[in-house]
Each structure stands twice: as C-alpha cells, then as structure tokens.
Design a protein around this motif. Structure first.
Motif, PDB file in Angstrom:
ATOM      1  N   GLU A  86       0.819  -1.209   0.000  1.00 24.83           N
ATOM      2  CA  GLU A  86       0.000   0.000   0.000  1.00 24.83           C
ATOM      3  C   GLU A  86       0.862   1.272   0.000  1.00 24.83           C
ATOM      4  O   GLU A  86       0.337   2.374   0.137  1.00 24.83           O
ATOM      5  N   GLY A  87       2.177   1.100  -0.096  1.00 25.41           N
ATOM      6  CA  GLY A  87       3.071   2.247  -0.116  1.00 25.41           C
ATOM      7  C   GLY A  87       3.328   2.858   1.248  1.00 25.41           C
ATOM      8  O   GLY A  87       3.726   4.025   1.353  1.00 25.41           O
ATOM      9  N   ILE A  88       3.115   2.082   2.310  1.00 22.37           N
ATOM     10  CA  ILE A  88       3.282   2.575   3.678  1.00 22.37           C
ATOM     11  C   ILE A  88       4.612   2.061   4.236  1.00 22.37           C
ATOM     12  O   ILE A  88       4.878   0.858   4.226  1.00 22.37           O
ATOM     13  N   LEU A 196      20.066  -3.494  14.222  1.00 19.21           N
ATOM     14  CA  LEU A 196      19.203  -2.939  13.196  1.00 19.21           C
ATOM     15  C   LEU A 196      19.752  -3.384  11.843  1.00 19.21           C
ATOM     16  O   LEU A 196      20.964  -3.330  11.611  1.00 19.21           O
ATOM     17  N   VAL A 197      18.857  -3.819  10.956  1.00 11.34           N
ATOM     18  CA  VAL A 197      19.262  -4.331   9.651  1.00 11.34           C
ATOM     19  C   VAL A 197      18.322  -3.758   8.600  1.00 11.34           C
ATOM     20  O   VAL A 197      17.092  -3.784   8.773  1.00 11.34           O
ATOM     21  N   ASP A 198      18.889  -3.239   7.493  1.00 14.32           N
ATOM     22  CA  ASP A 198      18.029  -2.736   6.412  1.00 14.32           C
ATOM     23  C   ASP A 198      18.284  -3.464   5.099  1.00 14.32           C
ATOM     24  O   ASP A 198      18.094  -2.929   4.014  1.00 14.32           O
ATOM     25  N   ARG A 263      14.471  -6.198   6.925  1.00 15.67           N
ATOM     26  CA  ARG A 263      14.422  -4.807   7.378  1.00 15.67           C
ATOM     27  C   ARG A 263      13.696  -4.747   8.717  1.00 15.67           C
ATOM     28  O   ARG A 263      12.489  -4.983   8.788  1.00 15.67           O
ATOM     29  N   GLY A 264      14.447  -4.457   9.745  1.00 14.36           N
ATOM     30  CA  GLY A 264      13.863  -4.393  11.081  1.00 14.36           C
ATOM     31  C   GLY A 264      14.949  -4.573  12.113  1.00 14.36           C
ATOM     32  O   GLY A 264      16.107  -4.221  11.892  1.00 14.36           O
ATOM     33  N   VAL A 265      14.577  -5.128  13.261  1.00 18.15           N
ATOM     34  CA  VAL A 265      15.552  -5.435  14.298  1.00 18.15           C
ATOM     35  C   VAL A 265      15.714  -6.947  14.349  1.00 18.15           C
ATOM     36  O   VAL A 265      14.735  -7.690  14.403  1.00 18.15           O
ATOM     37  N   LEU A 266      16.951  -7.390  14.277  1.00 12.95           N
ATOM     38  CA  LEU A 266      17.262  -8.811  14.333  1.00 12.95           C
ATOM     39  C   LEU A 266      17.825  -9.115  15.719  1.00 12.95           C
ATOM     40  O   LEU A 266      18.836  -8.543  16.127  1.00 12.95           O
ATOM     41  N   LEU A 306      14.622   4.098  13.282  1.00 13.84           N
ATOM     42  CA  LEU A 306      13.642   3.154  12.740  1.00 13.84           C
ATOM     43  C   LEU A 306      13.197   3.566  11.339  1.00 13.84           C
ATOM     44  O   LEU A 306      13.010   2.717  10.462  1.00 13.84           O
ATOM     45  N   ALA A 307      13.041   4.874  11.129  1.00 13.92           N
ATOM     46  CA  ALA A 307      12.645   5.357   9.807  1.00 13.92           C
ATOM     47  C   ALA A 307      13.736   5.092   8.779  1.00 13.92           C
ATOM     48  O   ALA A 307      13.443   4.748   7.622  1.00 13.92           O
ATOM     49  N   SER A 308      15.002   5.204   9.178  1.00 15.98           N
ATOM     50  CA  SER A 308      16.093   4.942   8.240  1.00 15.98           C
ATOM     51  C   SER A 308      16.133   3.471   7.848  1.00 15.98           C
ATOM     52  O   SER A 308      16.462   3.135   6.702  1.00 15.98           O
ATOM     53  N   VAL A 309      15.800   2.579   8.781  1.00 12.57           N
ATOM     54  CA  VAL A 309      15.712   1.157   8.447  1.00 12.57           C
ATOM     55  C   VAL A 309      14.599   0.923   7.437  1.00 12.57           C
ATOM     56  O   VAL A 309      14.777   0.225   6.429  1.00 12.57           O
ATOM     57  N   ALA A 310      13.426   1.498   7.697  1.00 10.83           N
ATOM     58  CA  ALA A 310      12.275   1.301   6.813  1.00 10.83           C
ATOM     59  C   ALA A 310      12.543   1.814   5.406  1.00 10.83           C
ATOM     60  O   ALA A 310      12.047   1.255   4.415  1.00 10.83           O
ATOM     61  N   ARG A 311      13.344   2.875   5.287  1.00 13.17           N
ATOM     62  CA  ARG A 311      13.648   3.468   3.976  1.00 13.17           C
ATOM     63  C   ARG A 311      14.875   2.844   3.314  1.00 13.17           C
ATOM     64  O   ARG A 311      15.236   3.223   2.198  1.00 13.17           O
TER      65      ARG A 311
END
Length: 421
Positions: A86-88, A196-198, A263-266, A306-311
């Motif tokens: 959904e582009g979120i 944190l892993v992206d 992408r998230g926390v491992l 967290l936003a940097s991981v998501a992006r």
C-alpha cells in the motif's frame, strides 16, 4: 512524522516512551495499546492486530508515515508485506524474512547452508525416529516445536528418559508444521544481541541478558521473561565482533541474496560457549523485557533510526548507548505462567517512579475508571538505570517494594550472573 505502533505490551510501552521524545514525531497512534502507552499515544483498543485491512485503513485515515511493528505474530502473518504493497513505510521484516522466527527449522537450515555456528540438529516428523535419535545421541538434549510458541515450545531434557518422555509432548505443541527439532545441548552463558538491519547494513544496538525461568535460582517453568539487564558483561567486544562476522552479517547477506532482504531489528539469542558464540534462535522483533533496558540506555532519536531502516537508509547512522547499566524486574500475576487471576487492582506506581532512575512500563494492564487492573500474566516491568548493575538493581527493587499489588510476584535475583550472586 505520524507513527502507528502495533502492540500492547511492555516492549511497546518502552518504544512509545522513546518515540515520544523525538522531535520528528507528529502524532503517535497505537493499536491496541495499553494504559501506559496511552500516556504518549492515541490508543485504538478495539482493532485487533489480526485485522490487517483495518490497520491499512487507519494508516490512510490518520496519514501515517511509519508503522512500527512490536510483536512477532503480525510479522509472521505478513503485515509488513501488506503495508508495503500500500506504499506505507514499515519497520519490520516481510513474511519471508520473518521465517527466521516463525520457523525454527527454516533458521537451522539457513545456518547449515551458510556455515553459521549453531547447535547440531536433526528434524523429525516421526516420533519413533525422534526417539531413536535421542537414544543414539544421549542427554542432555533439547527438543523444540516448530513455529511461534510464545517462548514455551522448548524442552531442555537433562536425562535420556526425560527426553524420550517429552517427544509426544513436543509434537503435540503444534507450531507451523508436523516436524520437531532435536538439537545438541550447548554449554555456556546465554546473551540477547540486537542489531538494526536494512538489508545490506547491520548496525549493532546492544546486548542484554534475559531470565526465562519463573523463580529465583533459574528454577520453575519457562516464561516470556521475568527480567533483564544491559549490558551483558559476558558479551565482550571480541564476542560482539565474532557474532557480527560469523552469525548476523552472514544471515543478512543470505536473505538479501535470496531476494528477501531483512528490514527491522534482528534479535540473536546466543550461547557463549568455550568455542565462541553460537546461535540458539533468531527473533525478528525487540525482546520483552530486553527492549525496556535497551530503550533506557539508548541515546539519540529512536524514530530517526527506525525510519532509516524502513527506507533502506541505515548506512551512516550511529547508535549511542549510555554507559549506565539498566535492569528490568518483571512483576507477574501469581500463578503465571500457569493459571492466574485477572482484574486484580494495582496501586502506588507513582511512588515507585519517585525512585531515582526508575520507570514502570505496563505489560499487561487495563484501566477501569480511575483504577489500574492487572490484565495478563506479565503485568509490569520496573526498569531502573544506574552507574552500574548493582546500583540499577538496588533502585529497581526499591521501586518494586513501593508498589501495592498483593496479587503480584517477581524474582528477587535479576542480574545475579552480573553480580555473582
């Protein structure tokens, strides 16, 4: 940024508290939230985490810029994939990468394929074959149900007879399929390590040590966690270096190469053996109560991280942890992890938080008018910081003593390994 936080436990309360300190935060909404989270967020208590359609609708109506997923079940069920479609923007891995927690067998096979140090294992769909393996290997030995088991799908058998007797029990636990895992017993000290892993970038976030058994002296049944402290002294700089190079980075690389970047926390559950760190299991979200101690030590802007991981923009970001130690003592309802009463009244949390360095995180509570009531097994996480583990523990137990909840209990020995008693 407008943020939607999914979850209702102590982990999510700690995340809400830290997110609320960000200058980048516009509005914080929680589904479903709890009375502690409600101090910082608008809680939508009637929406279940299983209703992905409703969550997407909320994101549109509230102009959500980032969704932070707290618990593991929505991730394993694919909420991150649905939101991404959904582009979120979402902090948390997609369904395929979330198999690291959703299937113990998936993780063990990944470790085998990529030479990641872990316990030797066998996988079995037939109880008789499982018993034959146990008789050949001897004891101690570990039996695990596959799938999400809320920390209760493991039997550590110290004798062969105990292991043989547990086979049918572990098969009956269910999980995500008809197979169970039997693996060697690892000697050493357990540590929780978070990164944190992206996808391409791995950024260490800190270590902690959990206490799974219900009672003092690491006795009694396994629980979701009765307390934690950070940092873990056994997790030295050399052990961290080896864990990153031998375990976490190869895992992230394997998933990226397979086309399912994480992408998230491992969260790597480790055993520090005489041979070095070995992977016990992966979780794909913050631990609870480890999150409470990590957030208490984290400096800087959690939301920005967290936003940097998501992006996919984690490269170049930094994590700074306070040199202080932090400890979390979990207060649970009497009877937990077995049968326990709900709805018992809790008082004097304000008095507890008057202790220097203390914050009380809600894990299983609900409000009824002006009263706060217990609404779960693990109910409160009394979290304290101090110049060292000893000072943090003294403050935490001082706060525990001020809480008026006759129907609750806690362990009195959290951080005993760090303090040698």
């Amino acid at each position: 940024m407008n943020v939607l936080l999914l979850g209702s436990g102590g982990r999510e309360h700690a995340l809400a508290w830290k997110l609320a300190s960000s200058e980048k935060l516009g509005r914080l909404i929680a589904i479903p939230g709890n009375p502690g989270i409600a101090q910082y967020a608008q809680c939508m208590e009637t929406i279940p985490l299983t209703d992905h359609d409703a969550i997407v609708t909320v994101c549109g109506a509230e102009k959500i810029d980032l969704v932070v997923v707290g618990p593991e079940a929505p991730l394993v069920e694919g909420i991150a994939d649905r939101l991404a479609a959904e582009g979120i923007a979402v902090f948390g891995p997609g369904r395929a990468a979330a198999q690291l927690e959703g299937s113990k067998l998936f993780t063990k096979e990944l470790c085998k394929a990529h030479g990641i140090p872990t316990a030797a294992f066998g996988r079995f769909s037939d109880p008789e074959a499982a018993r034959a393996f146990i008789e050949a290997q001897g004891a101690p030995i570990v039996l695990k149900a596959d799938g999400l088991m809320a920390g209760k799908g493991v039997v550590v058998a110290m004798t062969q007879a105990e292991a043989l007797a547990a086979v049918d029990e572990v098969f009956a636990m269910g999980g995500s399929g008809p197979e169970i895992l039997i693996e060697e017993f690892l000697e050493g000290e357990e540590v929780s390590f978070f990164c944190l892993v992206d996808g391409d970038t791995v950024l260490p976030l800190g270590s902690a040590q959990d206490h799974k058994r219900a009672f003092d002296g690491d006795t009694g049944p396994n629980t979701g966690g009765m307390g934690a402290y950070s940092p873990a002294p056994v997790f030295t700089a050399d052990i961290e270096r080896r864990t990153l190079s031998e375990i976490v980075k190869p895992t992230a690389r394997a998933l990226a190469d397979a086309g399912v970047p994480f992408r998230g926390v491992l969260f790597a559950g480790l055993m520090i053996t005489s041979e070095g760190p070995k992977l016990i299991e992966y979780n794909v979200r913050f631990g609870d109560p480890e999150c409470q101690v990590l957030m208490s030590r984290l400096e800087g802007d959690l939301l920005a991280l967290l936003a940097s991981v998501a992006r996919g923009e984690l490269a170049g970001q930094k994590v700074a942890l306070r040199p202080d130690a932090a400890i979390c003592v979990v207060m649970a309802a009497r009877g937990y992890p077995g049968d326990y009463a709900r709805g018992t009244p809790i008082g004097s949390l304000i008095a507890a938080e008057r202790v220097e360095g203390v914050r009380v995180f809600h894990a299983g509570t609900r409000s009824e008018g002006t009263r706060l009531l217990a609404n779960g097994g693990r109910v409160l996480g009394i979290t304290a910081t101090g110049a060292n583990v000893a000072e943090a523990r003294e403050r935490a137990y001082d706060a525990v003593a001020r809480i008026d909840w006759p129907d609750g209990f806690c362990r009195s020995d959290i951080a005993w390994r760090a303090l040698g008693a």
